[in-house]
Design a protein around this motif. Structure first.
Motif, PDB file in Angstrom:
ATOM      1  N   THR A   5       0.848  -1.191   0.000  1.00 54.91           N
ATOM      2  CA  THR A   5       0.000   0.000   0.000  1.00 54.91           C
ATOM      3  C   THR A   5       0.883   1.239   0.000  1.00 54.91           C
ATOM      4  O   THR A   5       1.703   1.428   0.905  1.00 54.91           O
ATOM      5  N   ALA A   6       0.704   2.076  -1.014  1.00 52.82           N
ATOM      6  CA  ALA A   6       1.455   3.330  -1.110  1.00 52.82           C
ATOM      7  C   ALA A   6       0.812   4.356  -0.187  1.00 52.82           C
ATOM      8  O   ALA A   6      -0.415   4.496  -0.170  1.00 52.82           O
ATOM      9  N   VAL A   7       1.650   5.049   0.586  1.00 51.74           N
ATOM     10  CA  VAL A   7       1.134   6.022   1.552  1.00 51.74           C
ATOM     11  C   VAL A   7       1.984   7.286   1.562  1.00 51.74           C
ATOM     12  O   VAL A   7       3.131   7.289   1.132  1.00 51.74           O
ATOM     13  N   LYS A   8       1.364   8.348   2.058  1.00 49.15           N
ATOM     14  CA  LYS A   8       2.055   9.595   2.394  1.00 49.15           C
ATOM     15  C   LYS A   8       2.252   9.579   3.898  1.00 49.15           C
ATOM     16  O   LYS A   8       1.360   9.177   4.635  1.00 49.15           O
ATOM     17  N   LEU A   9       3.418  10.025   4.330  1.00 50.84           N
ATOM     18  CA  LEU A   9       3.725  10.054   5.751  1.00 50.84           C
ATOM     19  C   LEU A   9       3.752  11.480   6.263  1.00 50.84           C
ATOM     20  O   LEU A   9       4.178  12.396   5.547  1.00 50.84           O
ATOM     21  N   GLY A  10       3.326  11.644   7.518  1.00 49.31           N
ATOM     22  CA  GLY A  10       3.446  12.924   8.195  1.00 49.31           C
ATOM     23  C   GLY A  10       4.822  13.034   8.823  1.00 49.31           C
ATOM     24  O   GLY A  10       5.663  12.157   8.669  1.00 49.31           O
ATOM     25  N   GLY A  11       5.020  14.105   9.558  1.00 44.89           N
ATOM     26  CA  GLY A  11       6.288  14.302  10.245  1.00 44.89           C
ATOM     27  C   GLY A  11       6.494  13.271  11.329  1.00 44.89           C
ATOM     28  O   GLY A  11       5.634  12.441  11.620  1.00 44.89           O
ATOM     29  N   LYS A  12       7.657  13.343  11.938  1.00 42.88           N
ATOM     30  CA  LYS A  12       7.981  12.432  13.037  1.00 42.88           C
ATOM     31  C   LYS A  12       6.987  12.611  14.176  1.00 42.88           C
ATOM     32  O   LYS A  12       6.601  13.715  14.508  1.00 42.88           O
ATOM     33  N   VAL A  13       6.567  11.508  14.744  1.00 41.02           N
ATOM     34  CA  VAL A  13       5.649  11.522  15.867  1.00 41.02           C
ATOM     35  C   VAL A  13       6.444  11.209  17.125  1.00 41.02           C
ATOM     36  O   VAL A  13       7.137  10.188  17.186  1.00 41.02           O
ATOM     37  N   ALA A  14       6.367  12.099  18.090  1.00 36.09           N
ATOM     38  CA  ALA A  14       7.060  11.844  19.362  1.00 36.09           C
ATOM     39  C   ALA A  14       6.283  10.803  20.135  1.00 36.09           C
ATOM     40  O   ALA A  14       5.074  10.907  20.293  1.00 36.09           O
ATOM     41  N   SER A  15       6.969   9.822  20.629  1.00 39.32           N
ATOM     42  CA  SER A  15       6.326   8.787  21.410  1.00 39.32           C
ATOM     43  C   SER A  15       6.627   8.999  22.881  1.00 39.32           C
ATOM     44  O   SER A  15       7.724   9.392  23.247  1.00 39.32           O
TER      45      SER A  15
END
Length: 126
Positions: A99-109
């Motif tokens: 599945t091709a996707v767009k990613l958001g910025g880094k997510v702080a965990s």
């Protein structure tokens, strides 16, 4: 381009699903390799000629899937999988899909990653 067998990318959120992407290749055996493989079949052991052929086919199918994803503007392909089918005697198809996707910025965990104590090689949030 990031490609992963998981349905997520650690540290990123999926902001858009672009759809199914795939890449396939059909490879046929070479008569010279068949002779060597036939001899190797008599004495046993790995048939290196076919191992190499399949490895090249997998890489080519991944490259084609990656190109398909790039044409859609994807940042990553998640859920990558392979399937194989024999088409005729001596020819097989390798299909890579995901599945091709767009990613958001880094997510702080708030939870750190830590290697599993079970020794299975998995990394989990604790």
């Amino acid at each position: 381009m990031l490609m992963t067998t998981t349905d997520y990318v650690v540290g990123h959120e999926v902001t858009e699903v672009l759809g199914l992407v795939r890449g396939n290749v059909i490879r046929a055996r070479h008569v010279g390799n068949d002779i060597i493989a036939g001899l190797r079949n008599i004495v046993g052991g790995e048939v290196n000629e076919y191992t190499k052929l399949m490895a090249e086919a997998r890489e080519q199918s991944l490259d084609r899937m990656k190109s398909h994803a790039q044409s859609l503007g994807a940042d990553a392909v998640i859920g990558v999988n392979f399937t194989t089918a024999a088409l005729t005697q001596g020819a097989a198809e390798i299909l890579a899909f995901g599945t091709a996707v767009k990613l958001g910025g880094k997510v702080a965990s708030t939870k750190p990653l830590q290697a599993s104590a079970s020794g299975d090689g998995m990394v989990r949030r604790v």
